[in-house]
Write a protein that holds these residues in place. Sequence first.
Motif, PDB file in Angstrom:
ATOM      1  N   ASP A   1       0.920  -1.072  -0.012  1.00 20.12           N
ATOM      2  CA  ASP A   1       0.008  -0.072  -0.035  1.00 20.12           C
ATOM      3  C   ASP A   1       0.944   1.286   0.012  1.00 20.12           C
ATOM      4  OD1 ASP A   1      -2.571   1.341   2.166  1.00 20.12           O
ATOM      5  OD2 ASP A   1      -2.013   1.903   0.162  1.00 20.12           O
ATOM      6  N   ASP A   2       1.268   2.027  -1.150  1.00 19.09           N
ATOM      7  CA  ASP A   2       2.264   2.776  -1.198  1.00 19.09           C
ATOM      8  C   ASP A   2       1.557   4.267  -1.662  1.00 19.09           C
ATOM      9  OD1 ASP A   2       3.632   2.880  -4.692  1.00 19.09           O
ATOM     10  OD2 ASP A   2       1.539   2.038  -3.910  1.00 19.09           O
ATOM     11  N   LEU A   3       0.267   4.252  -1.835  1.00 19.60           N
ATOM     12  CA  LEU A   3      -0.465   5.622  -2.135  1.00 19.60           C
ATOM     13  C   LEU A   3      -1.015   6.495  -1.005  1.00 19.60           C
ATOM     14  CD1 LEU A   3      -2.470   4.251  -5.047  1.00 19.60           C
ATOM     15  CD2 LEU A   3      -0.246   5.337  -5.135  1.00 19.60           C
ATOM     16  N   ILE A   4      -0.663   7.691  -0.991  1.00 18.62           N
ATOM     17  CA  ILE A   4      -1.375   8.557   0.046  1.00 18.62           C
ATOM     18  C   ILE A   4      -1.808   9.843  -0.732  1.00 18.62           C
ATOM     19  CG2 ILE A   4      -0.778  10.116   1.974  1.00 18.62           C
ATOM     20  CD1 ILE A   4       1.487   8.299   2.651  1.00 18.62           C
TER      21      ILE A   4
ATOM     22  N   LEU B   1       0.657  10.994  -3.447  1.00 15.93           N
ATOM     23  CA  LEU B   1       2.118  10.547  -3.287  1.00 15.93           C
ATOM     24  C   LEU B   1       2.264   9.361  -3.433  1.00 15.93           C
ATOM     25  CD1 LEU B   1       4.684  11.943  -2.377  1.00 15.93           C
ATOM     26  CD2 LEU B   1       4.001  11.309   0.073  1.00 15.93           C
ATOM     27  N   GLU B   2       3.033   8.704  -4.392  1.00 14.56           N
ATOM     28  CA  GLU B   2       3.285   7.312  -4.542  1.00 14.56           C
ATOM     29  C   GLU B   2       4.648   6.900  -3.946  1.00 14.56           C
ATOM     30  OE1 GLU B   2       1.298   7.469  -8.960  1.00 14.56           O
ATOM     31  OE2 GLU B   2       3.317   6.632  -8.646  1.00 14.56           O
ATOM     32  N   LEU B   3       4.733   6.043  -2.851  1.00 12.15           N
ATOM     33  CA  LEU B   3       5.739   5.991  -2.084  1.00 12.15           C
ATOM     34  C   LEU B   3       6.725   4.870  -3.054  1.00 12.15           C
ATOM     35  CD1 LEU B   3       4.178   5.475   1.391  1.00 12.15           C
ATOM     36  CD2 LEU B   3       5.187   7.479   0.366  1.00 12.15           C
ATOM     37  N   ASN B   4       6.265   3.962  -3.637  1.00 15.99           N
ATOM     38  CA  ASN B   4       7.149   3.046  -4.151  1.00 15.99           C
ATOM     39  C   ASN B   4       7.951   3.674  -5.179  1.00 15.99           C
ATOM     40  OD1 ASN B   4       6.551   1.053  -2.165  1.00 15.99           O
ATOM     41  ND2 ASN B   4       5.368  -0.291  -3.571  1.00 15.99           N
ATOM     42  N   SER B   5       7.067   4.261  -6.352  1.00 15.78           N
ATOM     43  CA  SER B   5       7.703   5.008  -7.375  1.00 15.78           C
ATOM     44  C   SER B   5       8.465   6.238  -7.047  1.00 15.78           C
ATOM     45  CB  SER B   5       6.661   5.004  -8.413  1.00 15.78           C
ATOM     46  OG  SER B   5       5.509   5.852  -8.043  1.00 15.78           O
ATOM     47  N   ARG B   6       7.945   6.811  -5.865  1.00 20.62           N
ATOM     48  CA  ARG B   6       8.765   8.164  -5.339  1.00 20.62           C
ATOM     49  C   ARG B   6       8.330   9.251  -6.202  1.00 20.62           C
ATOM     50  NH1 ARG B   6      12.475   6.693  -1.645  1.00 20.62           N
ATOM     51  NH2 ARG B   6      13.434   8.747  -1.565  1.00 20.62           N
ATOM     52  N   LYS B   7       7.092   9.372  -6.454  1.00 22.19           N
ATOM     53  CA  LYS B   7       6.663  10.262  -7.438  1.00 22.19           C
ATOM     54  C   LYS B   7       5.429  11.106  -6.664  1.00 22.19           C
ATOM     55  CE  LYS B   7       7.469   8.090 -11.750  1.00 22.19           C
ATOM     56  NZ  LYS B   7       6.865   7.490 -12.793  1.00 22.19           N
ATOM     57  N   LEU B   8       5.041  12.410  -6.834  1.00 25.13           N
ATOM     58  CA  LEU B   8       4.062  13.197  -6.305  1.00 25.13           C
ATOM     59  C   LEU B   8       3.286  13.664  -7.611  1.00 25.13           C
ATOM     60  CD1 LEU B   8       2.615  14.533  -4.235  1.00 25.13           C
ATOM     61  CD2 LEU B   8       4.259  16.685  -4.601  1.00 25.13           C
ATOM     62  N   ARG B   9       2.004  13.498  -7.705  1.00 30.90           N
ATOM     63  CA  ARG B   9       1.214  13.783  -8.823  1.00 30.90           C
ATOM     64  C   ARG B   9      -0.093  14.758  -8.380  1.00 30.90           C
ATOM     65  NH1 ARG B   9       2.087  10.285 -13.196  1.00 30.90           N
ATOM     66  NH2 ARG B   9       3.087   8.136 -12.699  1.00 30.90           N
TER      67      ARG B   9
ATOM     68  N   THR C   1      13.292  16.431  -5.145  1.00 30.72           N
ATOM     69  CA  THR C   1      14.291  16.043  -4.950  1.00 30.72           C
ATOM     70  C   THR C   1      14.331  14.778  -4.012  1.00 30.72           C
ATOM     71  OG1 THR C   1      14.957  17.333  -3.014  1.00 30.72           O
ATOM     72  CG2 THR C   1      15.743  18.246  -5.210  1.00 30.72           C
ATOM     73  N   LYS C   2      15.330  13.964  -3.454  1.00 28.72           N
ATOM     74  CA  LYS C   2      15.136  13.111  -2.509  1.00 28.72           C
ATOM     75  C   LYS C   2      14.871  13.432  -1.015  1.00 28.72           C
ATOM     76  CE  LYS C   2      17.870   9.113  -0.797  1.00 28.72           C
ATOM     77  NZ  LYS C   2      16.807   8.208  -0.990  1.00 28.72           N
ATOM     78  N   ALA C   3      15.780  14.567  -0.775  1.00 26.06           N
ATOM     79  CA  ALA C   3      15.246  15.198   0.564  1.00 26.06           C
ATOM     80  C   ALA C   3      13.899  15.768   0.635  1.00 26.06           C
ATOM     81  CB  ALA C   3      16.415  16.202   0.795  1.00 26.06           C
ATOM     82  N   GLU C   4      13.246  16.145  -0.514  1.00 23.30           N
ATOM     83  CA  GLU C   4      12.078  16.791  -0.456  1.00 23.30           C
ATOM     84  C   GLU C   4      11.151  15.742  -0.322  1.00 23.30           C
ATOM     85  OE1 GLU C   4      11.927  19.038  -4.069  1.00 23.30           O
ATOM     86  OE2 GLU C   4      13.133  20.699  -3.473  1.00 23.30           O
ATOM     87  N   PHE C   5      11.070  14.718  -1.006  1.00 21.62           N
ATOM     88  CA  PHE C   5      10.209  13.497  -1.146  1.00 21.62           C
ATOM     89  C   PHE C   5      10.476  12.930   0.236  1.00 21.62           C
ATOM     90  CE2 PHE C   5       8.083   9.982  -2.683  1.00 21.62           C
ATOM     91  CZ  PHE C   5       8.299   8.774  -1.856  1.00 21.62           C
TER      92      PHE C   5
ATOM     93  N   LEU D   1       8.275  15.268   2.635  1.00 24.48           N
ATOM     94  CA  LEU D   1       6.918  15.331   2.558  1.00 24.48           C
ATOM     95  C   LEU D   1       6.302  13.794   2.995  1.00 24.48           C
ATOM     96  CD1 LEU D   1       4.386  16.502   1.138  1.00 24.48           C
ATOM     97  CD2 LEU D   1       5.142  15.660  -1.031  1.00 24.48           C
ATOM     98  N   THR D   2       6.924  12.959   2.516  1.00 24.36           N
ATOM     99  CA  THR D   2       6.489  11.518   3.017  1.00 24.36           C
ATOM    100  C   THR D   2       6.423  11.494   4.549  1.00 24.36           C
ATOM    101  OG1 THR D   2       7.542  10.505   1.196  1.00 24.36           O
ATOM    102  CG2 THR D   2       6.957   9.079   3.083  1.00 24.36           C
ATOM    103  N   ALA D   3       7.396  11.995   5.293  1.00 23.71           N
ATOM    104  CA  ALA D   3       7.227  12.062   6.832  1.00 23.71           C
ATOM    105  C   ALA D   3       5.939  12.985   7.411  1.00 23.71           C
ATOM    106  CB  ALA D   3       8.500  12.726   7.519  1.00 23.71           C
ATOM    107  N   PHE D   4       5.721  13.994   6.538  1.00 22.62           N
ATOM    108  CA  PHE D   4       4.523  14.721   7.069  1.00 22.62           C
ATOM    109  C   PHE D   4       3.196  13.903   6.640  1.00 22.62           C
ATOM    110  CE2 PHE D   4       7.369  18.658   6.707  1.00 22.62           C
ATOM    111  CZ  PHE D   4       6.709  19.222   7.958  1.00 22.62           C
TER     112      PHE D   4
END
Length: 235
Positions: free
Chosen positions: A137-140, A147-155, A164-168, A171-174
């Motif tokens: 389950d990788d969608l928020i 936010l797609e956690l596995n593909s590391r994309k924001l749509r 960037t990696k740090a931005e992702f 954002l995931t932590a939030f």
Amino acid sequence: MSNTVLVVDDEAVIRARLKGYFEREGYRVLEAGDGEQMWKQLTKQHVDLVMLDINLPGTDGLSLARQLRSHSDVGIILVTGRDETIDKIVGLEMGADDYVTKPFELRELLVRVKNLLWRISLVKKSQQAVNQAEKSDDLIAFDQYLLELNSRKLRRGDKVIKLTKAEFELLTAFALHPQQVLSREYLMEQTSHRNEEVNDRTIDVIIRRLRNKLQTDLFVTVHGEGYLFATKVDD
């Protein structure tokens, strides 16, 4: 396996000094005299950490740090002969993890290298654990974003917003802790910026970039405590 360090400095004496010292400490050390040589070394072999002098012929170290961070998670320690706050701040904004000012003590530099490599290893272990836990389950979803956690994309709709990696990671932590106050110390542990001495400034810079990219202020500053992600999420 020993870690590989790449020393980028146009002064051969400094490169030789660092190479000899760190090899005696058990590291594998590569050398480069400018940006062109740095890229050649990086394309030929894996590098764990780059010691990057700011004042280089051709492309300067700050620009090289920005280019390097845009597509690599390698540790970056900037080396500068100028003890000016603006240099340090700009260097961190460009993606460096730490900095030292010439003249520096070799032992202090060794401690910084060890600490940074240790933090990198912790981040990698944490990411592996998160990826394993989120496989099914990788969608928020939040505020018209996905936010797609596995593909590391924001749509947002059909549009992919580059992070960037740090931005992702931030954002995931939030997104995993909506409507909760998160301290800067906690946020620092979730990102690739691993230097404890500059965590406040680093987190502020990343959040400012996220605010610009999302074109909305979902990140509320809670003075004296940290930041709050002011929206509901659906996972």
